[in-house]
Design an enzyme around this catalytic site. Structure first.
Site, PDB file in Angstrom:
ATOM      1  N   SER A 145      46.798  30.978  49.633  1.00  0.00           N
ATOM      2  CA  SER A 145      47.771  30.263  48.786  1.00  0.00           C
ATOM      3  C   SER A 145      48.010  28.846  49.299  1.00  0.00           C
ATOM      4  O   SER A 145      48.082  27.888  48.515  1.00  0.00           O
ATOM      5  CB  SER A 145      49.107  31.008  48.769  1.00  0.00           C
ATOM      6  OG  SER A 145      48.942  32.268  48.183  1.00  0.00           O
ATOM      7  N   GLY A 193      42.966  33.339  39.691  1.00  0.00           N
ATOM      8  CA  GLY A 193      44.182  33.122  38.903  1.00  0.00           C
ATOM      9  C   GLY A 193      44.967  31.933  39.432  1.00  0.00           C
ATOM     10  O   GLY A 193      45.578  31.182  38.658  1.00  0.00           O
ATOM     11  N   ASP A 221      50.439  41.351  47.396  1.00  0.00           N
ATOM     12  CA  ASP A 221      48.998  41.538  47.632  1.00  0.00           C
ATOM     13  C   ASP A 221      48.711  42.629  48.657  1.00  0.00           C
ATOM     14  O   ASP A 221      47.558  43.017  48.852  1.00  0.00           O
ATOM     15  CB  ASP A 221      48.365  40.215  48.070  1.00  0.00           C
ATOM     16  CG  ASP A 221      48.349  39.202  46.924  1.00  0.00           C
ATOM     17  OD1 ASP A 221      48.419  39.621  45.749  1.00  0.00           O
ATOM     18  OD2 ASP A 221      48.274  37.992  47.195  1.00  0.00           O
ATOM     19  N   ARG A 261      45.304  47.261  39.365  1.00  0.00           N
ATOM     20  CA  ARG A 261      45.292  47.781  40.738  1.00  0.00           C
ATOM     21  C   ARG A 261      45.989  49.128  40.855  1.00  0.00           C
ATOM     22  O   ARG A 261      45.790  49.828  41.859  1.00  0.00           O
ATOM     23  CB  ARG A 261      45.917  46.763  41.704  1.00  0.00           C
ATOM     24  CG  ARG A 261      44.989  45.613  41.976  1.00  0.00           C
ATOM     25  CD  ARG A 261      45.463  44.676  43.079  1.00  0.00           C
ATOM     26  NE  ARG A 261      44.423  43.694  43.352  1.00  0.00           N
ATOM     27  CZ  ARG A 261      44.618  42.524  43.934  1.00  0.00           C
ATOM     28  NH1 ARG A 261      45.831  42.187  44.332  1.00  0.00           N
ATOM     29  NH2 ARG A 261      43.617  41.710  44.145  1.00  0.00           N
TER      30      ARG A 261
END
Ligand code: S3P
Length: 447
Positions: free
Chosen positions: A28, A106, A328, A359
């Site tokens: 990130s 994304g 995550d 997921r």
């Protein structure tokens, strides 16, 4: 010639793992350092990025920026970014017609939309993605950007990639975020830098805050409170970014250490920003032994994490408020739950439906194959653990990198290991952790 099918067998570890693992830079923070560096035409106009993550996803951002004309060069391990996109409107630099491929990312898509919406370019940019990204929802970022005045149209199907964006004059927005998505929050803040008037975000703003931290470091006029974020239009200044280790990558080794008898793994230089370390509060709930040393805050908080094996882990519950700081890590926490004795409930996980794969079904189906007692019930996963996992299964993870890595750890800690039969599963780790399987082999060799 006959094509040889590549499969990967992960045999269980038959000994303790005592090691230090250096994990790659945070994904990130790397995306943000390059994107915001590309917008920064104030100060020296140059941003130096130290120890970035170089992986499939972050390369999608870097290559897209280079196609837009941003100069990005590596010099002795430091990546220099010349701020350029902030100048597009004023200098007349602009792409006419261009296609960018965000591949599986994304973060590239949603943040880049925010950057391009207000960049004042005259041309039109089409953004494409791979099959997985083309299924992910884009309305969550496109709709508020349109309210700001952005010109975005879907090319084929409403709500998903590919889409086309033109430069426009933006107005600031007052917006209540309906989901805790850092990608949406960040996309809107990046657009807000070039808008007229303030951008005020409320609602679900407690997701990872790397954009807010870096904006402040780069001189933006941003004020953050518990209720809202207020950003006034600002010119970013070039800066220096030290990318710290990714706690989402470290999480795999943290759980491995907790599960393999007599193991201890040290992970130096990990991002300990509290918006990312929710996994540690789950460790507190189930009794995983860990320590965090040498905590230090300079823009981002960094520390050394050490985890060791402990017998008899307790089951745990995860609720909606926990999710943003461990979003995550949910697949690897499902693995951890299989090894805890009794029933763990992992709830508030609707957002997992919209990741690189669904997921919820992906992790549940594969862990079932490995012998786990695990079910998906609407928006929660219930795991009845009994302290061991059988393994011995052949897995299909739909090319989702974090599911593959979580199941590789499950295989290492299981009785019979597991086999990855799909080449795109084996290759998917390059999205966020190119060295992941090589690291497993290193750990096998440690004494
Ligand atoms: C990210 C935000 C999260 C996370 C993703 C990276 C980011 O996604 O799952 O891996 O860098 O902003 P959402 O914003 O969809 O929750």
């Amino acid at each position: 010639m006959q094509k040889v099918k590549k499969i990967l067998c992960i045999q269980p570890f038959d000994k303790a793992v005592v090691a230090t693992v250096t994990v790659p830079g945070d994904k990130s923070i790397t995306h943000r350092a390059f994107l915001m560096g590309a917008m920064a035409c104030g100060g020296s106009g140059v941003t130096r990025v130290h120890t970035p993550l170089l992986s499939g996803d972050t390369m999608s951002t870097i290559v897209a920026l280079q196609q837009l004309g941003v100069q990005i060069k590596e010099q002795s391990g430091v990546w220099e970014v010349w701020g350029h996109l902030g100048l597009i409107g004023k200098s007349g630099l602009h792409p006419k017609e261009m296609t960018l491929n965000a591949n599986n990312s994304g973060t590239t898509t949603r943040l880049l939309l925010g950057v391009l919406a207000g960049a004042g370019m005259k041309g039109r940019v089409t953004i494409l993605g791979d099959a997985s990204l083309c299924k992910r929802p884009m309305a969550r970022i496109v709709e508020p950007l349109k309210i700001m005045g952005a010109e975005i149209v879907y090319c084929k199907q409403e709500g998903v990639l590919p889409l086309c964006i033109r430069g426009a004059t933006l107005q600031g927005i007052r917006y209540q975020l309906p989901q805790a998505s850092a990608q949406v929050k960040s996309g809107l803040l990046l657009a807000g830098l070039n808008a007229m008037g303030s951008t005020v975000l409320g609602g679900e703003i407690t997701s990872r805050n790397h954009t807010e931290i870096l904006m402040r470091q780069m001189g933006a006029d941003i004020a953050v409170s518990e209720e809202q974020i207020v950003l006034r239009p600002s010119v970013l200044c070039g800066t220096s970014v030290q990318v710290v280790g990714d706690v989402s990558s470290a999480a795999f080794w943290m759980v491995l250490a907790a599960l393999c008898p007599h193991s201890k793994i040290k992970l130096p230089g990990i991002c300990c920003n509290p918006t990312r370390t929710g996994i540690l509060s789950i460790f507190d709930r189930c009794g995983v032994q860990y320590g965090v040393k040498n905590l230090c805050t300079d823009a981002e908080t960094v520390g050394d994490i050490e985890v060791e094996y402990v017998q008899d882990l307790k089951p745990f519950c995860i609720s909606e408020q926990d999710v943003p700081s461990l979003i995550d890590e949910l697949p690897i926490l499902c693995v951890l739950a299989c090894f805890c004795k009794d029933t763990s409930c992992i709830g508030g996980i609707k957002e997992l439906l919209y990741k690189e794969s669904n997921r919820i079904t992906n992790i549940v189906n594969n862990l079932k194959q490995m012998g786990a007692n695990i079910v998906a019930q609407e928006e929660q996963i219930v795991v009845v653990g009994d302290g061991v996992l059988q393994g011995g299964a052949s897995l299909d993870c739909l090319g989702d990198h974090r599911i593959v890595m979580a199941l590789a750890i499950a295989a290492l800690a299981s009785k019979q290991g597991a086999v990855f039969e799909k080449e795109h599963d084996i290759q998917s780790v390059a999205i966020s952790y190119p060295n992941f399987f090589a690291e497993i082999e290193n750990l096998r060799k440690t004494k």
